[in-house]
Design a protein around this motif. Structure first.
Motif, short mmCIF file in Angstrom:
data_model
loop_
_atom_site.label_atom_id
_atom_site.label_comp_id
_atom_site.label_asym_id
_atom_site.label_seq_id
_atom_site.Cartn_x
_atom_site.Cartn_y
_atom_site.Cartn_z
N LEU A 275 0.85 -1.20 0.00
CA LEU A 275 0.00 0.00 0.00
C LEU A 275 0.88 1.24 0.00
O LEU A 275 1.91 1.27 0.69
CB LEU A 275 -0.89 0.01 1.24
N GLU A 276 0.47 2.22 -0.79
CA GLU A 276 1.22 3.47 -0.84
C GLU A 276 0.27 4.62 -0.49
O GLU A 276 -0.86 4.66 -0.99
CB GLU A 276 1.76 3.65 -2.27
N ILE A 277 0.73 5.50 0.38
CA ILE A 277 -0.09 6.66 0.77
C ILE A 277 -0.13 7.65 -0.40
O ILE A 277 0.90 8.00 -0.97
CB ILE A 277 0.53 7.36 2.01
N LYS B 42 7.64 8.55 0.42
CA LYS B 42 6.20 8.32 0.54
C LYS B 42 5.94 7.32 1.67
O LYS B 42 6.79 6.49 1.97
CB LYS B 42 5.65 7.73 -0.76
N ASN C 55 -8.48 3.53 2.03
CA ASN C 55 -8.03 4.53 3.01
C ASN C 55 -7.33 3.82 4.16
O ASN C 55 -7.68 2.70 4.51
CB ASN C 55 -9.23 5.30 3.58
N SER D 254 -5.13 6.13 0.03
CA SER D 254 -4.00 5.25 -0.29
C SER D 254 -4.40 4.37 -1.46
O SER D 254 -5.58 4.32 -1.84
CB SER D 254 -3.66 4.38 0.92
#
Length: 358
Positions: free
Chosen positions: A285-287, A321, A340, A350
């Motif tokens: 997961l990436e914000i 990130k 999210n 996200s």
């Protein structure tokens, strides 16, 4: 409980390391800053003392039979001088530990296990043993991981062995800095390099020789803080966070080291899970917005319904990130899916991404 000390403890204290309790040991978490140490490994060379890890010898005519039964992976494929990643399935669908097997010869193997699991693993393997001779050599070995794009150049100065001939996940037994050791092209950073299995009595001399050889590349000692962010950028599982006694190895994405070409502990249940799928899947997961995801934070949809849980998270020192690993409901696990992460009571946008993150 009294904390154990690794053999080079005084060297780390002398270098100004912040020592913290970890897996029953006093370990260096950082010497300067996590970011500086992380980037030293990504761009140059750094040395981790990971002597808290466990090493078991499994030998005798029943060694392979025992290992085939306890390991998810197929060790019959290993050649002498080759290493293999796998895990120990338990009998209830979870993971006892993940580990690396080194094939020394047809009747001798070395297992490298996680520090926090040494006693648990030893008990489990002893209970499942099919007649192999087991020996715990953890206290006799100092393990130094020399990692980064300049690791080979640094170590090549100290050995006559051609290190460029040692392929990834292969190893040799040779002299380095005048001491006999196992030199293994493995690591937990994704930055390339070697892990050195050294006799305790030789460790100080080897440490000093490596730092002298690496001086021109601005070699640094590296703590557990950077080790965690380095492995997270690569999407490598950490036992106790992303996998444990209760997590499905299939949900954790370890299907690639789960080989049903032979029988092993709990193979039936795991085969069923692989065929039918699991309720949750471990994803990267990436914000998208700003925020730092942390272990235990909830993954939610736009209506704040819980759809998953973060198991590892930090800021990537390379991309700056927020990145994380977490379990999310199957069907929402595809790259590009927007979700999210609940950070300090706010839903932070996200997205699911493929790992590695860099």
């Amino acid at each position: 409980m009294d904390l154990k000390r690794i053999p080079l403890h005084e060297i780390h204290v002398g270098l100004g390391a912040k020592m913290v309790p970890f897996a029953g040991y006093e370990m260096p978490v950082r010497y300067s800053s996590d970011k500086e140490e992380h980037l030293a490994v990504r761009n140059g060379v750094g040395v981790f003392d990971v002597s808290h890890m466990g090493e078991f010898m499994v030998s005798g005519p029943k060694a392979l039979e025992t290992l085939q039964w306890i390991s998810s992976n197929d060790l019959s494929k290993l050649t002498e001088g080759q290493a293999q990643y796998g895990y120990l399935p338990n009998d209830k669908g979870g993971v006892v530990d993940d580990f690396i097997t080194y094939k020394m010869s047809d009747e001798e193997y070395m297992l490298v296990v996680n520090a926090s699991n040494i006693e648990k693993d030893w008990t489990w393997i002893s209970e499942q043993n099919k007649g192999a001779t087991l020996k715990n050599i953890s206290d006799d070995i100092v393990l130094l991981a020399v990692q980064g794009p300049k690791a080979k150049d640094t170590l090549q100065k100290l050995t006559k062995a051609d290190l460029s001939a040692v392929k990834y996940y292969h190893f040799i037994e040779d002299q380095l800095a005048g001491k006999k050791m196992i030199i293994s092209a493995t690591g937990y950073t994704g930055a390339g390099g070697f892990e050195l299995y050294i006799q305790k009595k030789d460790a100080t001399a080897v440490w000093e020789a490596i730092f002298e050889a690496g001086a021109e590349y601005n070699i640094l000692p590296i703590g557990l803080g950077a080790r965690d962010t380095l492995r997270l950028e690569m999407g490598f599982c950490l036992y106790g966070n992303d996998i444990d006694d209760d997590t499905s190895p299939i949900a954790a994405g370890l299907g690639w080291v789960t080989k049903f070409t032979k029988d092993f502990v709990n193979a039936g249940q795991l085969k069923k899970e692989k065929e039918e799928g699991t309720e949750f899947k471990l994803v990267g997961l990436e914000i998208v917005d700003k925020g730092i995801p942390r272990h235990g934070y909830r993954i939610v949809d736009d209506e704040s319904n819980i759809i998953g849980l973060i198991t590892s998270g930090s800021i990537s020192p390379v991309t700056n990130k927020g990145i994380a690993l977490g379990y999310i409901k199957s069907g929402l696990h595809k790259p590009g899916t927007e979700v999210n992460i609940e950070i300090r009571n706010k839903n932070i946008k996200s997205k699911v991404v493929k790992t590695p993150f860099i």
